[in-house]
Design an enzyme around this catalytic site. Sequence first.
Site, PDB file in Angstrom:
ATOM      1  N   LYS A  10       0.813  -1.215   0.000  1.00 47.69           N
ATOM      2  CA  LYS A  10       0.000   0.000   0.000  1.00 47.69           C
ATOM      3  C   LYS A  10       0.855   1.278   0.000  1.00 47.69           C
ATOM      4  CE  LYS A  10      -3.916  -2.200   2.384  1.00 47.69           C
ATOM      5  NZ  LYS A  10      -4.948  -2.006   3.443  1.00 47.69           N
ATOM      6  N   TYR A  50     -12.416  -2.258  -3.625  1.00 52.03           N
ATOM      7  CA  TYR A  50     -12.920  -2.423  -2.252  1.00 52.03           C
ATOM      8  C   TYR A  50     -14.447  -2.283  -2.184  1.00 52.03           C
ATOM      9  CZ  TYR A  50      -8.293  -2.386   0.044  1.00 52.03           C
ATOM     10  OH  TYR A  50      -7.032  -2.704   0.502  1.00 52.03           O
ATOM     11  N   PHE A  58     -15.325   3.825   6.948  1.00 55.29           N
ATOM     12  CA  PHE A  58     -13.960   4.182   6.557  1.00 55.29           C
ATOM     13  C   PHE A  58     -13.733   4.106   5.043  1.00 55.29           C
ATOM     14  CE2 PHE A  58     -13.963  -0.319   7.936  1.00 55.29           C
ATOM     15  CZ  PHE A  58     -13.509  -0.950   6.781  1.00 55.29           C
ATOM     16  N   ARG A  86      -1.525 -14.306   4.982  1.00 57.48           N
ATOM     17  CA  ARG A  86      -2.204 -13.612   6.084  1.00 57.48           C
ATOM     18  C   ARG A  86      -1.388 -13.720   7.377  1.00 57.48           C
ATOM     19  NH1 ARG A  86      -6.931 -11.776   4.715  1.00 57.48           N
ATOM     20  NH2 ARG A  86      -7.878 -11.741   6.771  1.00 57.48           N
ATOM     21  N   THR A  92      -4.935  -7.065  10.927  1.00 57.29           N
ATOM     22  CA  THR A  92      -5.245  -5.808  10.224  1.00 57.29           C
ATOM     23  C   THR A  92      -4.776  -4.590  11.005  1.00 57.29           C
ATOM     24  OG1 THR A  92      -7.203  -6.870   9.277  1.00 57.29           O
ATOM     25  CG2 THR A  92      -7.132  -4.464   9.206  1.00 57.29           C
ATOM     26  N   ARG A 103       2.877  -6.152   9.383  1.00 62.56           N
ATOM     27  CA  ARG A 103       2.137  -5.034   9.977  1.00 62.56           C
ATOM     28  C   ARG A 103       2.714  -4.642  11.332  1.00 62.56           C
ATOM     29  NH1 ARG A 103      -3.458  -7.486   7.729  1.00 62.56           N
ATOM     30  NH2 ARG A 103      -3.758  -6.141   5.907  1.00 62.56           N
ATOM     31  N   ASN A 113      -1.949   0.368   6.746  1.00 63.39           N
ATOM     32  CA  ASN A 113      -1.410  -0.868   7.310  1.00 63.39           C
ATOM     33  C   ASN A 113      -0.539  -1.670   6.340  1.00 63.39           C
ATOM     34  OD1 ASN A 113      -3.465  -1.798   5.724  1.00 63.39           O
ATOM     35  ND2 ASN A 113      -4.419  -3.096   7.271  1.00 63.39           N
ATOM     36  N   HIS A 116      -2.220  -5.452   1.777  1.00 58.13           N
ATOM     37  CA  HIS A 116      -3.517  -6.113   1.678  1.00 58.13           C
ATOM     38  C   HIS A 116      -3.274  -7.540   1.195  1.00 58.13           C
ATOM     39  CE1 HIS A 116      -7.613  -7.158   0.437  1.00 58.13           C
ATOM     40  NE2 HIS A 116      -7.054  -7.633  -0.657  1.00 58.13           N
ATOM     41  N   GLU A 127      -9.752 -11.087  -7.090  1.00 53.41           N
ATOM     42  CA  GLU A 127      -8.807  -9.978  -6.935  1.00 53.41           C
ATOM     43  C   GLU A 127      -7.624 -10.116  -7.891  1.00 53.41           C
ATOM     44  OE1 GLU A 127      -9.900  -9.030  -2.256  1.00 53.41           O
ATOM     45  OE2 GLU A 127      -7.849  -9.609  -2.769  1.00 53.41           O
TER      46      GLU A 127
HETATM   47  P1  CMP Z   1      -7.444  -4.551   3.892  1.00 47.87           P
HETATM   48  O1  CMP Z   1      -7.058  -5.941   4.225  1.00 47.87           O
HETATM   49  O2  CMP Z   1      -6.791  -3.923   2.721  1.00 47.87           O
HETATM   50  O3  CMP Z   1      -9.024  -4.514   3.652  1.00 47.87           O
HETATM   51  C1  CMP Z   1      -9.823  -3.388   3.946  1.00 47.87           C
HETATM   52  C2  CMP Z   1      -9.060  -2.301   4.610  1.00 47.87           C
HETATM   53  O4  CMP Z   1      -9.823  -1.339   5.260  1.00 47.87           O
HETATM   54  C3  CMP Z   1      -8.195  -2.880   5.699  1.00 47.87           C
HETATM   55  O5  CMP Z   1      -7.151  -3.631   5.138  1.00 47.87           O
HETATM   56  C4  CMP Z   1      -7.793  -1.641   6.455  1.00 47.87           C
HETATM   57  O6  CMP Z   1      -6.625  -1.035   5.972  1.00 47.87           O
HETATM   58  C5  CMP Z   1      -8.972  -0.737   6.202  1.00 47.87           C
HETATM   59  N1  CMP Z   1      -9.673  -0.529   7.463  1.00 47.87           N
HETATM   60  C6  CMP Z   1     -10.243  -1.469   8.232  1.00 47.87           C
HETATM   61  N2  CMP Z   1     -10.760  -0.901   9.339  1.00 47.87           N
HETATM   62  C7  CMP Z   1     -10.503   0.430   9.236  1.00 47.87           C
HETATM   63  C8  CMP Z   1     -10.782   1.539  10.051  1.00 47.87           C
HETATM   64  N3  CMP Z   1     -11.445   1.407  11.213  1.00 47.87           N
HETATM   65  N4  CMP Z   1     -10.348   2.737   9.640  1.00 47.87           N
HETATM   66  C9  CMP Z   1      -9.690   2.875   8.467  1.00 47.87           C
HETATM   67  N5  CMP Z   1      -9.406   1.857   7.649  1.00 47.87           N
HETATM   68  C10 CMP Z   1      -9.809   0.646   8.035  1.00 47.87           C
END
Ligand code: CMP
Length: 139
Positions: A10, A50, A58, A86, A92, A103, A113, A116, A127
Site C-alpha cells: 500500500k 474495495y 472508513f 495472512r 489488520t 504489519r 497498514n 492487503h 482480486e
Molecule cells: P485490507 O485488508 O486492505 O481490507 C480493507 C481495509 O480497510 C483494511 O485492510 C484496512 O486497511 C482498512 N480498514 C479497516 N478498518 C478500518 C478503520 N477502522 N479505519 C480505516 N481503515 C480501516
Amino acid sequence: ATERTLSIIKPDATNRNLTGKINAKFEEAGLRIVAQKRIQLTKAQAGQFYAVHAERPFFDELTDFMASAPVVVQVLEGEGAIAKNREVMGATNPADAAPGTIRAEFAESVGENSVHGSDAPDTAAEEIAFFFSGLELVG
Ligand code: CMP
C-alpha cells in the site's frame, strides 16, 4: 495445495521505500512472487476493488489513501498461500499484529497498514483477475 493470492503493497509502504523489505518477508516465508507491477490507482478504481466495503464508515478514507500514491500489486504463489500470506502480514490493526509480521514491523495504523491480502480462495481469484491477465502470471 498450491494456491495463489493477491497482495498489495500500500501507499504508506511504497512512500517509505519498503517494497524490498516486504517482498523479502514473503520470499522468506516460501511465497513466490509470480506477478508484480507498480501502478497508480484512481479513487474510482480503489472503490471498485474495495466495493465490498462501500457501506463502511472508513470507505472514503480507504479509497483516498489507496489512490494517494503508487501501490505494488502482486500475485503470491505457494502451498496454502492465502493463509500463509495472512500469517506473514499479521492482524489488520498493527496494535494486534504478532511480532515479526509485516504489519507489526511496518504498519502505521489500521488504515495505513502497509499490505492487503486476499482472505479466501474465491476472493483471491476475483482480486487476481481484477489486476492481472493470465499472460502476466509467470510461475
Ligand atoms: P485490507 O485488508 O486492505 O481490507 C480493507 C481495509 O480497510 C483494511 O485492510 C484496512 O486497511 C482498512 N480498514 C479497516 N478498518 C478500518 C478503520 N477502522 N479505519 C480505516 N481503515 C480501516
